[in-house]
Design a protein around this motif. Structure first.
Motif: not given
Length: 115
Positions: A28-32, A72-75
């Motif tokens: 999310w952007p910093a503002e949510g 982006c991330a992966v688990q």
């Protein structure tokens, strides 16, 4: 053993490591999050990590930047009591991408080094 636990156990009979998204969206952007966009696109930002919180070694690693510049991330999830495959794969993913440099951060670094 519940249905989800059985399903995961069956996956690990076939695979030594799972590579999965961490969440269904970019960061999310910093503002949510934009609630209107989430409602329109029917995107619920619930993490997929909770499935593996009980007994499976899992690690989330940065996997690059989306076109909007957000990370982006992966688990990576290993079978129970098998930390090594998840940690080794995390090192490979992190090494392949190097440090993430979001466009705004990269611009700020260039400006700081020029000054």
């Amino acid at each position: 053993m519940g249905g989800l636990d059985r399903w995961v156990a069956e996956l690990f009979e076939r695979y030594g490591l799972l590579l999965l998204p961490t969440v269904p969206t970019t960061a999310w952007p910093a503002e949510g999050p934009d609630i209107a966009v989430m409602a329109r696109e029917r995107t619920v930002p619930i993490p997929y990590t909770s499935v593996f919180n009980d007994g499976h070694p899992a690690i989330t690693v940065p996997a690059g930047l989306a076109p909007d510049g957000l990370p982006c991330a992966v688990q990576l999830v290993a079978p129970p009591r098998r930390d090594e495959p998840a940690l080794a794969a995390a090192l490979v993913v992190e090494s392949a991408h190097g440090p993430l440099r979001p466009p705004a951060f990269a611009s700020a670094q260039v400006a700081a080094s020029a000054g």
